[in-house]
Write a protein that holds these residues in place. Sequence first.
Motif, PDB file in Angstrom:
ATOM      1  N   SER A   1      36.161 -14.803   2.687  1.00  0.00           N
ATOM      2  CA  SER A   1      34.927 -15.576   2.587  1.00  0.00           C
ATOM      3  C   SER A   1      35.118 -16.978   3.144  1.00  0.00           C
ATOM      4  O   SER A   1      34.224 -17.527   3.791  1.00  0.00           O
ATOM      5  CB  SER A   1      34.436 -15.633   1.136  1.00  0.00           C
ATOM      6  N   VAL A   2      36.292 -17.578   2.903  1.00  0.00           N
ATOM      7  CA  VAL A   2      36.570 -18.914   3.437  1.00  0.00           C
ATOM      8  C   VAL A   2      36.689 -18.867   4.960  1.00  0.00           C
ATOM      9  O   VAL A   2      36.136 -19.725   5.667  1.00  0.00           O
ATOM     10  CB  VAL A   2      37.850 -19.485   2.801  1.00  0.00           C
ATOM     11  N   LEU A   3      37.381 -17.873   5.492  1.00  0.00           N
ATOM     12  CA  LEU A   3      37.495 -17.738   6.953  1.00  0.00           C
ATOM     13  C   LEU A   3      36.120 -17.610   7.594  1.00  0.00           C
ATOM     14  O   LEU A   3      35.831 -18.260   8.613  1.00  0.00           O
ATOM     15  CB  LEU A   3      38.342 -16.513   7.295  1.00  0.00           C
ATOM     16  N   ALA A   4      35.270 -16.763   7.017  1.00  0.00           N
ATOM     17  CA  ALA A   4      33.942 -16.545   7.595  1.00  0.00           C
ATOM     18  C   ALA A   4      33.074 -17.790   7.486  1.00  0.00           C
ATOM     19  O   ALA A   4      32.393 -18.178   8.447  1.00  0.00           O
ATOM     20  CB  ALA A   4      33.266 -15.359   6.899  1.00  0.00           C
ATOM     21  N   LYS A   5      33.089 -18.428   6.322  1.00  0.00           N
ATOM     22  CA  LYS A   5      32.237 -19.596   6.092  1.00  0.00           C
ATOM     23  C   LYS A   5      32.633 -20.769   6.985  1.00  0.00           C
ATOM     24  O   LYS A   5      31.767 -21.413   7.600  1.00  0.00           O
ATOM     25  CB  LYS A   5      32.315 -19.978   4.620  1.00  0.00           C
ATOM     26  N   VAL A   6      33.928 -21.083   7.044  1.00  0.00           N
ATOM     27  CA  VAL A   6      34.373 -22.220   7.859  1.00  0.00           C
ATOM     28  C   VAL A   6      34.087 -21.964   9.337  1.00  0.00           C
ATOM     29  O   VAL A   6      33.616 -22.850  10.058  1.00  0.00           O
ATOM     30  CB  VAL A   6      35.866 -22.505   7.622  1.00  0.00           C
ATOM     31  N   THR A   7      34.350 -20.740   9.791  1.00  0.00           N
ATOM     32  CA  THR A   7      34.068 -20.409  11.196  1.00  0.00           C
ATOM     33  C   THR A   7      32.595 -20.588  11.504  1.00  0.00           C
ATOM     34  O   THR A   7      32.224 -21.203  12.515  1.00  0.00           O
ATOM     35  CB  THR A   7      34.492 -18.962  11.496  1.00  0.00           C
ATOM     36  N   ARG A   8      31.741 -20.060  10.635  1.00  0.00           N
ATOM     37  CA  ARG A   8      30.302 -20.154  10.897  1.00  0.00           C
ATOM     38  C   ARG A   8      29.806 -21.593  10.815  1.00  0.00           C
ATOM     39  O   ARG A   8      28.987 -22.015  11.642  1.00  0.00           O
ATOM     40  CB  ARG A   8      29.522 -19.274   9.913  1.00  0.00           C
ATOM     41  N   ASP A   9      30.283 -22.357   9.852  1.00  0.00           N
ATOM     42  CA  ASP A   9      29.863 -23.751   9.745  1.00  0.00           C
ATOM     43  C   ASP A   9      30.223 -24.531  11.002  1.00  0.00           C
ATOM     44  O   ASP A   9      29.442 -25.356  11.481  1.00  0.00           O
ATOM     45  CB  ASP A   9      30.499 -24.408   8.520  1.00  0.00           C
ATOM     46  N   ARG A  10      31.400 -24.294  11.529  1.00  0.00           N
ATOM     47  CA  ARG A  10      31.803 -24.977  12.763  1.00  0.00           C
ATOM     48  C   ARG A  10      30.881 -24.600  13.919  1.00  0.00           C
ATOM     49  O   ARG A  10      30.497 -25.457  14.725  1.00  0.00           O
ATOM     50  CB  ARG A  10      33.251 -24.620  13.110  1.00  0.00           C
ATOM     51  N   LEU A  11      30.534 -23.323  13.999  1.00  0.00           N
ATOM     52  CA  LEU A  11      29.621 -22.888  15.057  1.00  0.00           C
ATOM     53  C   LEU A  11      28.252 -23.542  14.912  1.00  0.00           C
ATOM     54  O   LEU A  11      27.626 -23.931  15.906  1.00  0.00           O
ATOM     55  CB  LEU A  11      29.480 -21.363  15.034  1.00  0.00           C
ATOM     56  N   MET A  12      27.772 -23.666  13.681  1.00  0.00           N
ATOM     57  CA  MET A  12      26.459 -24.270  13.471  1.00  0.00           C
ATOM     58  C   MET A  12      26.463 -25.758  13.801  1.00  0.00           C
ATOM     59  O   MET A  12      25.453 -26.293  14.292  1.00  0.00           O
ATOM     60  CB  MET A  12      25.996 -24.044  12.034  1.00  0.00           C
ATOM     61  N   VAL A  13      27.563 -26.442  13.566  1.00  0.00           N
ATOM     62  CA  VAL A  13      27.664 -27.844  13.973  1.00  0.00           C
ATOM     63  C   VAL A  13      27.594 -27.951  15.498  1.00  0.00           C
ATOM     64  O   VAL A  13      26.936 -28.851  16.045  1.00  0.00           O
ATOM     65  CB  VAL A  13      28.962 -28.478  13.432  1.00  0.00           C
ATOM     66  N   GLU A  14      28.252 -27.034  16.202  1.00  0.00           N
ATOM     67  CA  GLU A  14      28.154 -27.014  17.669  1.00  0.00           C
ATOM     68  C   GLU A  14      26.719 -26.756  18.119  1.00  0.00           C
ATOM     69  O   GLU A  14      26.223 -27.398  19.055  1.00  0.00           O
ATOM     70  CB  GLU A  14      29.086 -25.947  18.241  1.00  0.00           C
ATOM     71  N   LEU A  15      26.052 -25.818  17.463  1.00  0.00           N
ATOM     72  CA  LEU A  15      24.672 -25.503  17.836  1.00  0.00           C
ATOM     73  C   LEU A  15      23.739 -26.674  17.561  1.00  0.00           C
ATOM     74  O   LEU A  15      22.731 -26.841  18.261  1.00  0.00           O
ATOM     75  CB  LEU A  15      24.184 -24.262  17.079  1.00  0.00           C
ATOM     76  N   ASP A  16      24.066 -27.489  16.590  1.00  0.00           N
ATOM     77  CA  ASP A  16      23.251 -28.667  16.302  1.00  0.00           C
ATOM     78  C   ASP A  16      23.247 -29.619  17.493  1.00  0.00           C
ATOM     79  O   ASP A  16      22.226 -30.255  17.783  1.00  0.00           O
ATOM     80  CB  ASP A  16      23.781 -29.380  15.063  1.00  0.00           C
ATOM     81  N   GLY A  17      24.372 -29.698  18.194  1.00  0.00           N
ATOM     82  CA  GLY A  17      24.416 -30.531  19.391  1.00  0.00           C
ATOM     83  C   GLY A  17      23.626 -29.949  20.548  1.00  0.00           C
ATOM     84  O   GLY A  17      23.047 -30.691  21.350  1.00  0.00           O
ATOM     85  N   ARG A  18      23.567 -28.629  20.641  1.00  0.00           N
ATOM     86  CA  ARG A  18      22.835 -27.972  21.730  1.00  0.00           C
ATOM     87  C   ARG A  18      21.343 -27.877  21.444  1.00  0.00           C
ATOM     88  O   ARG A  18      20.530 -27.878  22.365  1.00  0.00           O
ATOM     89  CB  ARG A  18      23.402 -26.575  21.961  1.00  0.00           C
ATOM     90  N   PHE A  19      20.997 -27.768  20.163  1.00  0.00           N
ATOM     91  CA  PHE A  19      19.601 -27.614  19.770  1.00  0.00           C
ATOM     92  C   PHE A  19      19.278 -28.658  18.702  1.00  0.00           C
ATOM     93  O   PHE A  19      19.152 -28.332  17.516  1.00  0.00           O
ATOM     94  CB  PHE A  19      19.332 -26.205  19.241  1.00  0.00           C
ATOM     95  N   PRO A  20      19.158 -29.916  19.095  1.00  0.00           N
ATOM     96  CA  PRO A  20      18.909 -30.969  18.100  1.00  0.00           C
ATOM     97  C   PRO A  20      17.509 -30.864  17.503  1.00  0.00           C
ATOM     98  O   PRO A  20      16.611 -30.259  18.094  1.00  0.00           O
ATOM     99  CB  PRO A  20      19.072 -32.256  18.911  1.00  0.00           C
ATOM    100  N   GLY A  21      17.379 -31.452  16.340  1.00  0.00           N
ATOM    101  CA  GLY A  21      16.067 -31.511  15.711  1.00  0.00           C
ATOM    102  C   GLY A  21      15.858 -30.521  14.590  1.00  0.00           C
ATOM    103  O   GLY A  21      14.897 -30.646  13.818  1.00  0.00           O
TER     104      GLY A  21
END
Length: 278
Positions: A156-176
């Motif tokens: 669960s920690v591996l999945a959550k941390v991986t996904r959170d990092r991806l969502m932070v990256e997506l925040d830069g690509r899709f702001p707002g």
Amino acid sequence: MLTPPRTVVRRDGGLYALERALQRRGFRHVAGADEAGRGACAGPLVAAAAVLPEGRRGEIDELADSKLLTPAARERVYHEVVARALAYAVVIIPAEEVDARGLHVCNLAAMRRALASLDTRPDYVLTDGFGVDGLDVPGLAVWKGDRVAACVAAASVLAKVTRDRLMVELDGRFPGYGFAEHKGYITAEHSAALRERGPCREHRFSYVNVAAVSGRDGRPPRARRPAGGEAEAALFGRPDEPMEHSGAPRGTVGVALGEQPRPPASVGEDVVMEGGVR
């Protein structure tokens, strides 16, 4: 013929009791599998599997259900799991695949793929909440497995941390949209951004709240986008642009078709957003 004695796991035995009991019965390598992002209406679905070593080397300080850990604690545990695990694997399912195949199908397939990708073949598999078919080893679905079994908590920690990092990256690509804060879950801020901006290409269009603000009148198709090229560009615009949308939303619950709806989550709490308890 004598039957083997029952294996009794005490409720107060701690996070490692179930794995230790299985290991005493000869299942040396116990794998846990879990996912992150099932309840989100944007971003990928991420599944992970992990096999922890026997004995004290497999005991990780702070290890717990990822939803009960702070972001800083999750990062610390993530690095410990990666360093200590006999084997681990992470599988990422993009939003368009969730739309095309369905959430539950993707969830099962992702955990199956994560388990099959382990370098160490498991002798037994523990999963969180529901069973995964198609495995060639015995397994058990454990209710709230990420709070009961260490290997499931590690996954669960591996999945959550991986996904959170991806969502932070997506925040830069899709702001707002605030992806870096709510990670794609249905918070009040995310719902407001959806109504204002319409969905972007990382949203799951098979979820009724996303379909509603995309102007599809609450009837989302399974496959939501053309097969690339100019047709996709015409539909979605540039990667940093939201889709145009029309009409007032007719639903607010972010849930894939065929799934049972859950109430919208309160703001910013990973525990609440993923169905846990404060």
